[in-house]
Design a protein around this motif. Sequence first.
Motif, mmCIF file in Angstrom:
data_model
loop_
_atom_site.group_PDB
_atom_site.id
_atom_site.type_symbol
_atom_site.label_atom_id
_atom_site.label_comp_id
_atom_site.label_asym_id
_atom_site.label_seq_id
_atom_site.Cartn_x
_atom_site.Cartn_y
_atom_site.Cartn_z
ATOM 1 N N PRO A 44 0.813 -1.224 0.000
ATOM 2 C CA PRO A 44 0.000 0.000 0.000
ATOM 3 C C PRO A 44 0.838 1.261 0.000
ATOM 4 N N PHE A 45 0.245 2.326 -0.490
ATOM 5 C CA PHE A 45 0.818 3.657 -0.371
ATOM 6 C C PHE A 45 0.495 4.181 1.021
ATOM 7 N N ASN A 46 1.470 4.736 1.714
ATOM 8 C CA ASN A 46 1.264 5.241 3.069
ATOM 9 C C ASN A 46 1.204 6.761 3.040
ATOM 10 N N GLY A 47 0.012 7.316 3.025
ATOM 11 C CA GLY A 47 -0.121 8.763 2.984
ATOM 12 C C GLY A 47 -1.486 9.185 2.476
ATOM 13 N N LEU A 48 -1.558 10.337 1.838
ATOM 14 C CA LEU A 48 -2.807 10.909 1.345
ATOM 15 C C LEU A 48 -2.783 10.985 -0.176
ATOM 16 N N ILE A 49 -3.960 10.832 -0.803
ATOM 17 C CA ILE A 49 -4.117 10.937 -2.244
ATOM 18 C C ILE A 49 -5.287 11.860 -2.525
ATOM 19 N N ASP A 50 -5.174 12.714 -3.527
ATOM 20 C CA ASP A 50 -6.254 13.650 -3.851
ATOM 21 C C ASP A 50 -6.232 13.981 -5.336
ATOM 22 N N GLU A 51 -7.368 14.422 -5.872
ATOM 23 C CA GLU A 51 -7.508 14.906 -7.249
ATOM 24 C C GLU A 51 -6.974 13.906 -8.275
ATOM 25 N N VAL A 52 -7.493 12.665 -8.253
ATOM 26 C CA VAL A 52 -7.070 11.611 -9.180
ATOM 27 C C VAL A 52 -7.872 11.729 -10.475
ATOM 28 N N ARG A 53 -7.206 11.742 -11.620
ATOM 29 C CA ARG A 53 -7.877 11.889 -12.911
ATOM 30 C C ARG A 53 -7.279 10.902 -13.922
ATOM 31 N N GLU A 56 -2.702 23.194 -11.830
ATOM 32 C CA GLU A 56 -3.722 24.026 -11.196
ATOM 33 C C GLU A 56 -5.120 23.479 -11.470
ATOM 34 N N TYR A 57 -5.407 23.145 -12.728
ATOM 35 C CA TYR A 57 -6.733 22.640 -13.091
ATOM 36 C C TYR A 57 -6.748 22.244 -14.563
ATOM 37 N N ALA A 58 -7.533 21.232 -14.903
ATOM 38 C CA ALA A 58 -7.751 20.862 -16.307
ATOM 39 C C ALA A 58 -9.115 20.188 -16.449
ATOM 40 N N PRO A 59 -9.912 20.564 -17.456
ATOM 41 C CA PRO A 59 -11.247 19.990 -17.637
ATOM 42 C C PRO A 59 -11.227 18.737 -18.503
ATOM 43 N N GLY A 60 -12.350 18.074 -18.547
ATOM 44 C CA GLY A 60 -12.595 17.028 -19.533
ATOM 45 C C GLY A 60 -12.068 15.644 -19.266
ATOM 46 N N PRO A 61 -11.891 15.184 -18.022
ATOM 47 C CA PRO A 61 -11.352 13.841 -17.812
ATOM 48 C C PRO A 61 -12.378 12.752 -18.075
ATOM 49 N N LEU A 62 -11.871 11.568 -18.369
ATOM 50 C CA LEU A 62 -12.706 10.379 -18.501
ATOM 51 C C LEU A 62 -13.254 9.976 -17.139
ATOM 52 N N ALA A 63 -12.442 10.174 -16.100
ATOM 53 C CA ALA A 63 -12.879 9.927 -14.719
ATOM 54 C C ALA A 63 -12.228 10.978 -13.834
ATOM 55 N N TYR A 64 -12.974 11.458 -12.852
ATOM 56 C CA TYR A 64 -12.444 12.508 -11.970
ATOM 57 C C TYR A 64 -13.011 12.309 -10.567
ATOM 58 N N TRP A 65 -12.124 11.949 -9.653
ATOM 59 C CA TRP A 65 -12.496 11.785 -8.253
ATOM 60 C C TRP A 65 -11.796 12.879 -7.453
ATOM 61 N N ASP A 66 -12.513 13.919 -7.054
ATOM 62 C CA ASP A 66 -11.876 14.991 -6.277
ATOM 63 C C ASP A 66 -11.777 14.647 -4.796
ATOM 64 N N LEU A 67 -12.480 13.590 -4.365
ATOM 65 C CA LEU A 67 -12.385 13.068 -2.998
ATOM 66 C C LEU A 67 -12.761 14.118 -1.959
#
Length: 205
Positions: free
Chosen positions: A7-16, A32-43
Amino acid sequence: RTAINYPFNGLIDEVRIYNRALNPSEVTALYEYAPGPLAYWDLNEGVGTTIYDKSGNGLNGVFGIGNSSPEWNLGKIGKGLKINTSGQFVKVFLGPTWASKFYTNSAGKTFTYSMWFKSSNINNGTQYLLTDNSPCNNQGNFSISLQNGIPHFAYYNAGGGGDHRFTPSFTLQNNTWYHLTWTKTFGELGVKAYLNGISQTIIND
């Protein structure tokens, strides 16, 4: 080996995940930001055991049960997930139609994988950040991991796949947020990686 055993030990955010390879200027903007992903989990849910796909494609994920469940925490932007023990994970159920869109075994398919991460122990062996299977031994599989502090992107396709990595151009520190992006056009040579928007030199390209 399975991903939940490393496992990864830590925090994960803004996976695209994108179904195209972003160019260098787009990756810099993605910092900073990008639109249009196939999948976007901002958590940013912050409660419950479901992460919702903000792309509009309905690719929601659910926490593992019991000790396999991660914890909500502060992320880089809003909320994020804390994963700190072996076996904790979030699973996204793609189904056959959507799973085929993520497969890496079709020549000409392009992808961009992007996320923020912060590790409490950056050099702690193998830590998976994102994977659709591990090990990558079935056509279409991919994984993104840290291995003793070295970012890796592995995939398997009809051509045999590959394991690409880079030594970061600056020293990674524990408990520090980093933005990681990989791009790849399958069936063509060349993988690109960016750390905090900075292009990296790929090993085994």
